[in-house]
Design a protein around this motif. Structure first.
Motif, PDB file in Angstrom:
ATOM      1  N   LEU A  23       0.831  -1.205   0.000  1.00 10.64           N
ATOM      2  CA  LEU A  23       0.000   0.000   0.000  1.00 10.64           C
ATOM      3  C   LEU A  23       0.867   1.257   0.000  1.00 10.64           C
ATOM      4  O   LEU A  23       0.468   2.293  -0.529  1.00 10.64           O
ATOM      5  N   PHE A  24       2.066   1.174   0.579  1.00 12.24           N
ATOM      6  CA  PHE A  24       2.981   2.317   0.564  1.00 12.24           C
ATOM      7  C   PHE A  24       3.331   2.686  -0.879  1.00 12.24           C
ATOM      8  O   PHE A  24       3.413   3.870  -1.215  1.00 12.24           O
ATOM      9  N   GLY A  25       3.518   1.679  -1.721  1.00 14.98           N
ATOM     10  CA  GLY A  25       3.811   1.934  -3.132  1.00 14.98           C
ATOM     11  C   GLY A  25       2.691   2.687  -3.817  1.00 14.98           C
ATOM     12  O   GLY A  25       2.936   3.592  -4.620  1.00 14.98           O
ATOM     13  N   ALA A  30       0.820   7.906  -5.766  1.00 13.64           N
ATOM     14  CA  ALA A  30      -0.085   9.059  -5.700  1.00 13.64           C
ATOM     15  C   ALA A  30       0.710  10.349  -5.515  1.00 13.64           C
ATOM     16  O   ALA A  30       0.364  11.377  -6.102  1.00 13.64           O
ATOM     17  N   LEU A  31       1.780  10.302  -4.714  1.00 18.75           N
ATOM     18  CA  LEU A  31       2.640  11.487  -4.570  1.00 18.75           C
ATOM     19  C   LEU A  31       3.175  11.930  -5.927  1.00 18.75           C
ATOM     20  O   LEU A  31       3.224  13.124  -6.224  1.00 18.75           O
ATOM     21  N   ALA A  32       3.566  10.969  -6.750  1.00 19.60           N
ATOM     22  CA  ALA A  32       4.167  11.272  -8.051  1.00 19.60           C
ATOM     23  C   ALA A  32       3.202  11.975  -8.992  1.00 19.60           C
ATOM     24  O   ALA A  32       3.624  12.673  -9.910  1.00 19.60           O
ATOM     25  N   THR A  33       1.889  11.851  -8.757  1.00 19.65           N
ATOM     26  CA  THR A  33       0.914  12.532  -9.612  1.00 19.65           C
ATOM     27  C   THR A  33       0.890  14.031  -9.353  1.00 19.65           C
ATOM     28  O   THR A  33       0.372  14.788 -10.167  1.00 19.65           O
ATOM     29  N   GLU A  34       1.407  14.446  -8.182  1.00 16.87           N
ATOM     30  CA  GLU A  34       1.376  15.835  -7.737  1.00 16.87           C
ATOM     31  C   GLU A  34      -0.043  16.369  -7.589  1.00 16.87           C
ATOM     32  O   GLU A  34      -0.282  17.576  -7.643  1.00 16.87           O
ATOM     33  N   ASP A  35      -0.991  15.461  -7.370  1.00 18.15           N
ATOM     34  CA  ASP A  35      -2.408  15.812  -7.193  1.00 18.15           C
ATOM     35  C   ASP A  35      -2.788  15.567  -5.732  1.00 18.15           C
ATOM     36  O   ASP A  35      -2.912  14.414  -5.309  1.00 18.15           O
ATOM     37  N   PRO A  36      -2.968  16.632  -4.937  1.00 16.54           N
ATOM     38  CA  PRO A  36      -3.269  16.481  -3.517  1.00 16.54           C
ATOM     39  C   PRO A  36      -4.516  15.636  -3.242  1.00 16.54           C
ATOM     40  O   PRO A  36      -4.569  14.893  -2.268  1.00 16.54           O
ATOM     41  N   LYS A  37      -5.504  15.742  -4.105  1.00 23.91           N
ATOM     42  CA  LYS A  37      -6.739  14.980  -3.924  1.00 23.91           C
ATOM     43  C   LYS A  37      -6.468  13.477  -4.050  1.00 23.91           C
ATOM     44  O   LYS A  37      -6.980  12.675  -3.272  1.00 23.91           O
ATOM     45  N   ALA A  40      -4.716  12.364  -0.859  1.00 27.77           N
ATOM     46  CA  ALA A  40      -5.652  12.350   0.271  1.00 27.77           C
ATOM     47  C   ALA A  40      -6.607  11.160   0.191  1.00 27.77           C
ATOM     48  O   ALA A  40      -7.013  10.612   1.227  1.00 27.77           O
ATOM     49  N   ARG A  41      -6.937  10.727  -1.004  1.00 28.21           N
ATOM     50  CA  ARG A  41      -7.815   9.557  -1.168  1.00 28.21           C
ATOM     51  C   ARG A  41      -7.161   8.257  -0.699  1.00 28.21           C
ATOM     52  O   ARG A  41      -7.850   7.264  -0.509  1.00 28.21           O
ATOM     53  N   ARG A  42      -5.862   8.244  -0.521  1.00 28.66           N
ATOM     54  CA  ARG A  42      -5.155   7.052  -0.053  1.00 28.66           C
ATOM     55  C   ARG A  42      -5.355   6.838   1.449  1.00 28.66           C
ATOM     56  O   ARG A  42      -4.973   5.817   1.987  1.00 28.66           O
ATOM     57  N   TYR A  43      -5.949   7.816   2.153  1.00 26.25           N
ATOM     58  CA  TYR A  43      -6.151   7.734   3.598  1.00 26.25           C
ATOM     59  C   TYR A  43      -7.554   7.217   3.907  1.00 26.25           C
ATOM     60  O   TYR A  43      -8.502   7.475   3.171  1.00 26.25           O
ATOM     61  N   ALA A  44      -7.681   6.506   5.008  1.00 28.36           N
ATOM     62  CA  ALA A  44      -8.977   5.994   5.457  1.00 28.36           C
ATOM     63  C   ALA A  44      -9.912   7.166   5.765  1.00 28.36           C
ATOM     64  O   ALA A  44      -9.463   8.290   6.042  1.00 28.36           O
ATOM     65  N   LYS A  73       4.590  20.357  -3.595  1.00 29.32           N
ATOM     66  CA  LYS A  73       5.448  21.310  -4.308  1.00 29.32           C
ATOM     67  C   LYS A  73       6.920  20.921  -4.189  1.00 29.32           C
ATOM     68  O   LYS A  73       7.742  21.314  -5.006  1.00 29.32           O
ATOM     69  N   LEU A  74       7.251  20.102  -3.176  1.00 30.60           N
ATOM     70  CA  LEU A  74       8.622  19.619  -2.979  1.00 30.60           C
ATOM     71  C   LEU A  74       8.934  18.406  -3.862  1.00 30.60           C
ATOM     72  O   LEU A  74      10.063  17.926  -3.861  1.00 30.60           O
ATOM     73  N   LYS A  75       7.909  17.900  -4.580  1.00 33.60           N
ATOM     74  CA  LYS A  75       8.038  16.717  -5.452  1.00 33.60           C
ATOM     75  C   LYS A  75       8.647  15.528  -4.699  1.00 33.60           C
ATOM     76  O   LYS A  75       9.643  14.939  -5.128  1.00 33.60           O
ATOM     77  N   PRO A  76       8.039  15.149  -3.579  1.00 30.13           N
ATOM     78  CA  PRO A  76       8.613  14.094  -2.745  1.00 30.13           C
ATOM     79  C   PRO A  76       8.394  12.689  -3.304  1.00 30.13           C
ATOM     80  O   PRO A  76       7.419  12.429  -3.994  1.00 30.13           O
TER      81      PRO A  76
END
Length: 101
Positions: A23-25, A30-37, A40-44, A73-76
């Motif tokens: 699930l971490f992957g 999702a981080l790589a999409t740079e889409d906050p929504k 956020a959908r990855r959270y319960a 914005k940090l592209k983590p």
């Protein structure tokens, strides 16, 4: 009263530690999409985020999404350093230490 499960009720399948860790992957993707929504959908629904670069716990979708508006914005991209998986009845968690590049 009957102690037998009624027909038609689905019983969830057990999840493995490897599946929990995978699930971490999905979260990292999702981080790589740079889409906050998407992140956020990855959270319960009742998930809690204890952010890396903020001292404010995020306890609902809107506040989690808001955190990622700024953090992305940090592209983590994350890497797991240490992982502790817990699996219970109808829940699982993967807590530990990870680093961002």
């Amino acid at each position: 009263h009957s102690s037998v499960m009624p027909e038609g009720i689905a019983v969830g399948q057990a999840i493995t530690e490897d599946e929990v860790r995978s699930l971490f992957g999905l979260w990292n993707d999702a981080l790589a999409t740079e889409d906050p929504k998407q992140v956020a959908r990855r959270y319960a629904k009742k998930g809690v985020l204890l952010p890396t670069v903020s001292d404010t716990p995020r306890t609902d979708f809107a506040s989690i999404e808001d955190y990622f508006v700024h953090f992305l914005k940090l592209k983590p991209q994350g890497e797991i350093i240490d992982s502790k998986v817990t699996i219970g009845h109808d829940y699982c968690s993967d807590v530990g230490i990870y680093e961002f590049t």
